[in-house]
Design an enzyme around this catalytic site. Structure first.
Site, PDB file in Angstrom:
ATOM      1  N   GLU A  34      15.895 -16.746  -0.233  1.00  0.00           N
ATOM      2  CA  GLU A  34      15.072 -16.028  -1.221  1.00  0.00           C
ATOM      3  C   GLU A  34      14.628 -16.979  -2.322  1.00  0.00           C
ATOM      4  OE1 GLU A  34      13.329 -13.109  -0.730  1.00  0.00           O
ATOM      5  OE2 GLU A  34      15.299 -12.312  -0.225  1.00  0.00           O
ATOM      6  N   SER A  68      -8.534   3.744   1.612  1.00  0.00           N
ATOM      7  CA  SER A  68      -7.134   3.914   2.006  1.00  0.00           C
ATOM      8  C   SER A  68      -6.789   5.383   1.924  1.00  0.00           C
ATOM      9  CB  SER A  68      -6.223   3.122   1.068  1.00  0.00           C
ATOM     10  OG  SER A  68      -4.875   3.528   1.278  1.00  0.00           O
ATOM     11  N   GLY A 125       9.503  -4.128  -2.534  1.00  0.00           N
ATOM     12  CA  GLY A 125       9.936  -5.444  -2.068  1.00  0.00           C
ATOM     13  C   GLY A 125       9.874  -5.571  -0.560  1.00  0.00           C
ATOM     14  N   LEU A 126       9.105  -4.707   0.090  1.00  0.00           N
ATOM     15  CA  LEU A 126       9.035  -4.723   1.554  1.00  0.00           C
ATOM     16  C   LEU A 126       7.665  -5.210   2.037  1.00  0.00           C
ATOM     17  CD1 LEU A 126      10.936  -1.351   2.136  1.00  0.00           C
ATOM     18  CD2 LEU A 126      11.862  -3.682   2.174  1.00  0.00           C
ATOM     19  N   SER A 127       6.896  -5.757   1.118  1.00  0.00           N
ATOM     20  CA  SER A 127       5.640  -6.440   1.441  1.00  0.00           C
ATOM     21  C   SER A 127       4.534  -5.535   1.965  1.00  0.00           C
ATOM     22  CB  SER A 127       5.871  -7.579   2.449  1.00  0.00           C
ATOM     23  OG  SER A 127       6.579  -8.600   1.830  1.00  0.00           O
ATOM     24  N   SER A 128       4.326  -4.435   1.289  1.00  0.00           N
ATOM     25  CA  SER A 128       3.188  -3.593   1.653  1.00  0.00           C
ATOM     26  C   SER A 128       1.880  -4.344   1.412  1.00  0.00           C
ATOM     27  CB  SER A 128       3.199  -2.292   0.852  1.00  0.00           C
ATOM     28  OG  SER A 128       2.916  -2.515  -0.516  1.00  0.00           O
ATOM     29  N   ASP A 173       5.860 -13.628   3.138  1.00  0.00           N
ATOM     30  CA  ASP A 173       5.555 -12.236   3.467  1.00  0.00           C
ATOM     31  C   ASP A 173       4.449 -12.136   4.522  1.00  0.00           C
ATOM     32  OD1 ASP A 173       7.312 -11.930   1.428  1.00  0.00           O
ATOM     33  OD2 ASP A 173       5.895 -11.036   0.016  1.00  0.00           O
TER      34      ASP A 173
HETATM   35  P1  ADP Z   1       5.010  -4.917  -2.223  1.00  0.00           P
HETATM   36  O1  ADP Z   1       4.157  -5.881  -1.492  1.00  0.00           O
HETATM   37  O2  ADP Z   1       6.400  -5.406  -2.430  1.00  0.00           O
HETATM   38  O3  ADP Z   1       5.003  -3.543  -1.634  1.00  0.00           O
HETATM   39  P2  ADP Z   1       3.092  -5.423  -4.276  1.00  0.00           P
HETATM   40  O4  ADP Z   1       3.070  -5.088  -5.717  1.00  0.00           O
HETATM   41  O5  ADP Z   1       2.997  -6.834  -3.868  1.00  0.00           O
HETATM   42  O6  ADP Z   1       4.417  -4.748  -3.691  1.00  0.00           O
HETATM   43  O7  ADP Z   1       1.920  -4.650  -3.542  1.00  0.00           O
HETATM   44  C1  ADP Z   1       1.763  -3.271  -3.741  1.00  0.00           C
HETATM   45  C2  ADP Z   1       0.278  -2.986  -3.907  1.00  0.00           C
HETATM   46  O8  ADP Z   1      -0.400  -3.137  -2.654  1.00  0.00           O
HETATM   47  C3  ADP Z   1      -0.015  -1.580  -4.327  1.00  0.00           C
HETATM   48  O9  ADP Z   1       0.071  -1.441  -5.731  1.00  0.00           O
HETATM   49  C4  ADP Z   1      -1.434  -1.379  -3.821  1.00  0.00           C
HETATM   50  O10 ADP Z   1      -2.363  -1.984  -4.705  1.00  0.00           O
HETATM   51  C5  ADP Z   1      -1.430  -2.183  -2.544  1.00  0.00           C
HETATM   52  N1  ADP Z   1      -1.129  -1.308  -1.408  1.00  0.00           N
HETATM   53  C6  ADP Z   1      -0.028  -1.298  -0.638  1.00  0.00           C
HETATM   54  N2  ADP Z   1      -0.101  -0.355   0.331  1.00  0.00           N
HETATM   55  C7  ADP Z   1      -1.277   0.270   0.164  1.00  0.00           C
HETATM   56  C8  ADP Z   1      -1.962   1.338   0.832  1.00  0.00           C
HETATM   57  N3  ADP Z   1      -1.400   1.972   1.869  1.00  0.00           N
HETATM   58  N4  ADP Z   1      -3.189   1.683   0.393  1.00  0.00           N
HETATM   59  C9  ADP Z   1      -3.748   1.056  -0.657  1.00  0.00           C
HETATM   60  N5  ADP Z   1      -3.151   0.069  -1.323  1.00  0.00           N
HETATM   61  C10 ADP Z   1      -1.950  -0.346  -0.947  1.00  0.00           C
HETATM   62 MG    MG Z   2       3.675  -7.814  -2.167  1.00  0.00          MG
END
Ligand code: ADP
Ligand code: MG
Length: 388
Positions: A34, A68, A125-128, A173
């Site tokens: 990490e 989205s 923290g799961l890289s959305s 990520d």
């Molecule tokens: P993590 O990557 O850890 O989940 P981040 O802060 O790096 O957190 O990213 C989260 C951001 O990504 C959200 O605030 C949004 O802007 C974007 N995001 C994630 N998933 C979606 C989704 N399904 N639809 C639209 N935006 C999204």
């Molecule tokens: Mg992220």
């Protein structure tokens, strides 16, 4: 939204014609390593079954339309030739940043209609964010026949996030989302992106890896990341190294003495110790997995948490509580994962004890007056791919 047919139908309703395909890219948890990826170090993520999906069709008129299903608001309409860093655009900056990064690298992306949906929890923290970037990059790579490799797409995604969105993340990520394979953890050298798929069959060993999403995010996070990054760079510079990766674990003791004698800030000394020792912990876990001794990785995870908590100081009370409660209930090992200050922890546990450990964590949170965390098993899953 769960079905591809629903996503396709939503696309068709929104844009007036069917998409050319549907793609998926997963979120990830990092097993060990990490805050090492911006130091050219080692990481070991695995892909989650949770994915971002994109239904996409090309356009040739320079328009980029983004939607989205997971955020309120209508379609975001942008012109591909007007994209530039730091324009805002909210969530849409992640996919738009990918289009910008591809075009900047000389790839002829002439516009697209994109409908996104995701099951990756956001901000946990799961890289959305990486999942969004990678699914967009992969879809455009296929449709515009760009011929980029999975690693190259990950680097495009990172560039989108670093430069276009303005988040100074490492490459782990995006690489995890693009390159992981089912049943494996990805042993990645972030210096040159060389990688190896390491079999990580938890079930075969009677084990489970739980993800505990604390559902908290402390404000401290953003500034702290930049501060740690700068501290690591200062540490490397004080040692005459390009990055901390160049400092082998065997040389750590002497290097710490050198830094102390040079009067380098005490926090920098701690950061150096974390990064170099966490690189070593990746090597230890690899050796254990290769030897088929997965459960022995537990104490290494524990040691990683202590280092993140005490040396890097990026943990928080909720994450520490997951680790102590899980350990007290008989888990084999646990640590925070990702950037810290909230987000998620992972817990390695005997299958037969998984429920007991999860219950203990929930009870500990209730006793502390914290909101209930979300707990689910991390099953090493497939990386980014085309679904239809
Ligand atoms: P993590 O990557 O850890 O989940 P981040 O802060 O790096 O957190 O990213 C989260 C951001 O990504 C959200 O605030 C949004 O802007 C974007 N995001 C994630 N998933 C979606 C989704 N399904 N639809 C639209 N935006 C999204
Ligand atoms: Mg992220």
């Amino acid at each position: 939204m769960t079905e591809n047919s629903e996503l396709t139908a939503a696309f068709t309703e929104l844009y007036g014609s069917a998409p050319e395909g549907v793609w998926a890219a997963p979120g990830r948890v990092n097993l060990i390593g990490e805050y090492t990826d911006f130091n050219d170090g080692f990481v070991m993520p695995l892909a989650l079954p949770h994915t971002a999906r994109a239904a996409v069709a090309r356009r040739t008129d320079g328009e980029l339309r983004l939607h989205s299903t997971d955020v309120p608001g209508g379609v975001v309409r942008l012109r591909v030739d007007e994209l530039a860093p730091h324009q805002g655009h909210g969530w849409a900056a992640y996919p738009a940043g990918v289009v910008w990064a591809l075009r900047e690298a000389g790839h002829p992306v002439t516009g697209a209609d994109i409908q996104l949906t995701s099951t990756v929890p956001t901000g946990a923290g799961l890289s959305s964010s990486a999942a969004l970037e990678v699914v967009t990059a992969l879809a455009l790579n296929d449709l515009f026949e760009l011929g980029l490799s999975a690693s190259e797409l990950a680097v495009i995604g990172q560039r989108a996030e670093n430069v276009f969105v303005g988040v100074p993340c490492g490459v782990m990520d995006q690489m995890a989302s693009a390159c992981c394979t089912e049943g494996h953890a990805l042993y990645l050298d972030t210096r040159d992106l060389t990688q190896r798929q390491v079999p990580f069959d938890l079930a075969a060993h009677g084990l489970r890896l739980l993800v505990v999403d604390t559902r908290v995010k402390h404000e401290l996070g953003d500034g702290a990341y930049a501060e740690r990054r700068a501290g690591c760079e200062a540490g490397a510079a004080a040692l005459g190294l390009r990055t901390l990766r160049e400092l082998p674990y065997e040389g750590l003791g002497a290097a710490l003495d050198t830094l102390a004698e040079a009067g380098v800030d005490e926090s920098v000394v701690r950061y150096v110790r974390h990064v170099v020792s966490d690189n070593e912990r990746v090597e230890q876990v690899i050796a254990l997995l290769d030897a088929g001794d997965v459960r022995a990785a537990g104490p290494v995870l524990d040691a990683g948490h202590v280092s993140l908590r005490d040396d890097l100081r990026v943990s928080c009370p909720e994450l520490d509580l997951v680790v102590s409660a899980a350990g007290g209930a008989g888990a084999l090992g646990a640590r925070m994962t990702g950037g810290g200050f909230g987000g998620s922890a992972i817990v390695l546990v005997d299958e037969v004890q998984a429920d007991t450990v999860a219950k203990s964590v929930l009870e500990a949170f209730a006793s502390a007056g914290y909101a209930a965390p979300r707990i689910f098993p991390a099953v090493p899953s497939t990386g980014a791919r085309r679904l239809s």
